[in-house]
Structure formats: C-alpha cells, structure tokens
Motif scaffolding. Sequence first.
Motif, PDB file in Angstrom:
ATOM      1  N   GLY A  21       6.872  28.824  65.268  1.00 52.06           N
ATOM      2  CA  GLY A  21       5.685  28.251  65.885  1.00 52.06           C
ATOM      3  C   GLY A  21       5.394  26.894  65.278  1.00 52.06           C
ATOM      4  O   GLY A  21       6.103  26.430  64.377  1.00 52.06           O
ATOM      5  N   THR A  22       4.335  26.288  65.760  1.00 53.32           N
ATOM      6  CA  THR A  22       4.015  24.917  65.327  1.00 53.32           C
ATOM      7  C   THR A  22       2.706  24.822  64.565  1.00 53.32           C
ATOM      8  O   THR A  22       2.273  23.721  64.220  1.00 53.32           O
ATOM      9  CB  THR A  22       3.946  24.003  66.558  1.00 53.32           C
ATOM     10  N   ASP A  23       2.073  25.951  64.293  1.00 49.35           N
ATOM     11  CA  ASP A  23       0.786  25.940  63.596  1.00 49.35           C
ATOM     12  C   ASP A  23       1.047  25.956  62.088  1.00 49.35           C
ATOM     13  O   ASP A  23       1.453  26.993  61.534  1.00 49.35           O
ATOM     14  CB  ASP A  23      -0.047  27.150  64.021  1.00 49.35           C
ATOM     15  N   ASP A  24       0.808  24.818  61.438  1.00 52.27           N
ATOM     16  CA  ASP A  24       1.122  24.760  60.006  1.00 52.27           C
ATOM     17  C   ASP A  24       0.100  25.491  59.140  1.00 52.27           C
ATOM     18  O   ASP A  24       0.296  25.656  57.932  1.00 52.27           O
ATOM     19  CB  ASP A  24       1.291  23.317  59.535  1.00 52.27           C
ATOM     20  N   SER A  25      -1.003  25.940  59.743  1.00 43.48           N
ATOM     21  CA  SER A  25      -1.995  26.726  58.978  1.00 43.48           C
ATOM     22  C   SER A  25      -1.755  28.225  59.106  1.00 43.48           C
ATOM     23  O   SER A  25      -2.360  29.020  58.383  1.00 43.48           O
ATOM     24  CB  SER A  25      -3.411  26.407  59.456  1.00 43.48           C
ATOM     25  N   ALA A  26      -0.873  28.631  60.023  1.00 41.41           N
ATOM     26  CA  ALA A  26      -0.708  30.050  60.329  1.00 41.41           C
ATOM     27  C   ALA A  26      -0.168  30.879  59.162  1.00 41.41           C
ATOM     28  O   ALA A  26      -0.724  31.951  58.858  1.00 41.41           O
ATOM     29  CB  ALA A  26       0.174  30.213  61.562  1.00 41.41           C
ATOM     30  N   PRO A  27       0.910  30.452  58.498  1.00 38.93           N
ATOM     31  CA  PRO A  27       1.400  31.294  57.390  1.00 38.93           C
ATOM     32  C   PRO A  27       0.355  31.514  56.302  1.00 38.93           C
ATOM     33  O   PRO A  27       0.214  32.623  55.775  1.00 38.93           O
ATOM     34  CB  PRO A  27       2.609  30.506  56.872  1.00 38.93           C
ATOM     35  N   GLY A  28      -0.386  30.460  55.973  1.00 34.87           N
ATOM     36  CA  GLY A  28      -1.420  30.601  54.951  1.00 34.87           C
ATOM     37  C   GLY A  28      -2.529  31.538  55.378  1.00 34.87           C
ATOM     38  O   GLY A  28      -3.000  32.363  54.585  1.00 34.87           O
ATOM     39  N   LEU A  29      -2.954  31.430  56.639  1.00 34.45           N
ATOM     40  CA  LEU A  29      -4.019  32.298  57.138  1.00 34.45           C
ATOM     41  C   LEU A  29      -3.555  33.749  57.176  1.00 34.45           C
ATOM     42  O   LEU A  29      -4.293  34.663  56.785  1.00 34.45           O
ATOM     43  CB  LEU A  29      -4.472  31.848  58.521  1.00 34.45           C
ATOM     44  N   ALA A  30      -2.335  33.978  57.636  1.00 30.86           N
ATOM     45  CA  ALA A  30      -1.806  35.346  57.662  1.00 30.86           C
ATOM     46  C   ALA A  30      -1.745  35.934  56.256  1.00 30.86           C
ATOM     47  O   ALA A  30      -2.123  37.086  56.028  1.00 30.86           O
ATOM     48  CB  ALA A  30      -0.424  35.355  58.302  1.00 30.86           C
TER      49      ALA A  30
END
Length: 409
Positions: free
Chosen positions: A388-397
């Motif tokens: 995916g392209t959301d660079d905040s997603a891994p941190g939020l997960a």
Amino acid sequence: MHAWPASEVPALPGKGRDLRIHDTATGGRVTLAPGPVARIYVCGITPYDATHMGHAATYNAFDLVQRVWLDTKRQVHYVQNVTDVDDPLLERAIRDGVDWVGLAERETALFREDMTALRMLPPQHYIGAVEAIPGIVPLVERLRDSGAAYELEGDVYFSVDADPHFGQVSNYTTELMRHLSAERGGDPDRPGKKNPLDPMLWMAAREGEPSWDGASLGAGRPGWHIECVAIALDHLGMGFDVQGGGSDLIFPHHEMGASHAQTLTGEFPMAKAYVHAGMVALDGEKMSKSRGNLVFVSKLRRDGVDPAAIRLALLSHRYRDDWEWTDQVLQDAVERLGRWRAAVSRPDGPSADALVEELREALSDDLDTPTALAAVDRWAALQAAEGGTDDSAPGLASRAVDALLGVAL
C-alpha cells in the motif's frame, strides 16, 4: 507489597467502545459504562506454583478489560491481592522443606517477572493477605458482633443465612455448592456448624502454623474470602465495576466474598459484574497444581520463547472458553507473530484505520480476541500480497496491536 513495572500503552486516534461482557451473576451480557475511573478487583495467586498458563490466561483476560477501558479515555483503578498465607502454601513449604515466607516471596517475585514479560498492566494496589490482617480483624469482629458470624471451638464462621442475596453470584444448587465447598478448601462436614456451607472467617492459632494477633478474636489467621473483601472495600468500596478471576473462583470464593461484603455494608451488589476466565487444560485435564500438569511461563521464556508469542497463544482463545494448551497452539502463535512483525516492518502499507475500528469492535464484544486476531491477520495478508501507499499504516497497526492486545511488534 509492590507490583511490577507498567509498559506504556500507546494512544490511538478516536475513542474506544464501552465493554459488553458476560456477567456470571445474571448469566448474560451487561454493558459496562463506568464513570471517569473504572474499578476492578482481580483475585491474585497463592504463591507456590507461579506462573502457570492458567494464571496467565486469567490475568490476560483482565488486562484486556483494562485496555478497552483505557481506550475509552477512562482511568482504571485496579486492585489485586496475593494470598501469601494459606493452607496450600504451608503444605507446599512443608513438602519441600522450605520456609513458607521465603517460598511466598520467591514465587511472587517470579510472578512479577512473568507479568512484566507478558506486558500485563500492573495493579495500582498489590496487597498481600498478611499485610491486610490489621484491616481484616475489625471486619470479622463486626460480623461476629452483629450476629452474622459465630465462634466454633475458637474459629469464627460466617453465617451464609445472614445475607439474603447469598447464592446470587453462582446461582448454583445447594448440592453443588456443598460439593465444591469440600473440593475447594471448605469444611461442610465439620460438626457444630450452623450451615454446612458457612465459611471460616478467622482460624484460631494451630500449633506449628503462623498466627497473628486478632484482638478480641484471639491469635490466628484470616480465612480466604474475607481477605479479598477487606482489600476490595478498603481500596475500591462497594459497587465496583468488575470482580474478576478464574471460573474456579465462582464458588465458593466470589460467592462468599460478595456475601461478606453485602452483610457488612448493607449494600448490594458488591460488584456490578462478575467476570470469569475459562480453565486451561493439558493432555485432556485441567491444568492444576494438584495434578502437576502445569506449563510455566518462566520455563517457556527460559527455552527462548518470545513472550509476545505466549500472549498471542492466549489471545487465540476466547477468554470464557475452556481450552487445551498444546505445542501446536504455541507454534501457531510463533508463526502469527512473525507474519505480523513482517507486515509492520515495511515503510508503508494499506490503511490501518479500519483495522483499529475492527479491533475495538471485537474487544468490546465480550473480549472477542479470535475475531480481533483474524482482523490483524487480514491486514497483514493484504500487506504481504499487495502492500500500500499509506506510510502511517504500519505504525498505526503496530500501536493498535500494542494498545489493545498488549502485543509489542
């Protein structure tokens, strides 16, 4: 007595949902909507065989309750006891030829280490039975002086007939109560008792056993149930939100404790919800100290098992269910942990906003951890397959899994 260090709980965007949880007393789900401070009492260990997987499963369940409350932006007032003097502890010390005080201190220290490794949130008050004795004695005297308790050969018993609500925690039959009383530390067949179910409040001093000054009660030591009542009333008061423990505490421990407190205060109920975790088995039988079929958290840690994998193994089962520990359960958890860590290690990925809400919904629904784990599995699989392209997603997960499930990725 001190507890263990608290791990940081990450803050998540938005706000969590109120917890709907199974209440043993009513036999159905209740929605808990505490005030700004949620209050919970969880019965602690008798420190002579810590920390086996049954312990870990129970404290994991009530750690989740706290995490759901924290996600609703409430504070949590959590109290837990340690039954650091009781017959099973004394019997184990005699069997092993060790000092009972040293045994209790050693096992309590090991329990703290295991709770820290598993990222269980600590109680604000961690109270031993011995240190609670000055607060227990006046309660026993009050029950005796009011006619709700009586003396028998120097021991003091509570009269279950003094509480009109007796039986409303377990809703068990008298026959089952009597059977469980005999099995779980009671003495229903002792001659002279007014009711076979009456539990001991104060045991007069026995030769060769520890005892303390009981003022007008004489030298002795407290019964099991009044210990938790004194601690809970002192630190939480009546009508607190959750009384928790394993399902083997429904009777006699939680039933008797509720009756003690309700008789002392004239208020009902002691707790708004009685919540109980299921039992963990090994090789087809419930894990128990008497059977010796225990799997220890500390042994797994010494063998190199990641505590996060142990926690995931616990989370793979619904907290109220009885289940069996197997090598496969642990192996599945180890593999799941690896997939999740790989997913959050990438610099970007699919949005995790929906994942946060799925976790919140699952946990608010009677702590449905299998559904919560499945939601993370789907996000990790999508990450592995498509990215995916959301660079905040891994941190939020990663923060969501830590905050709500207590698993550090």
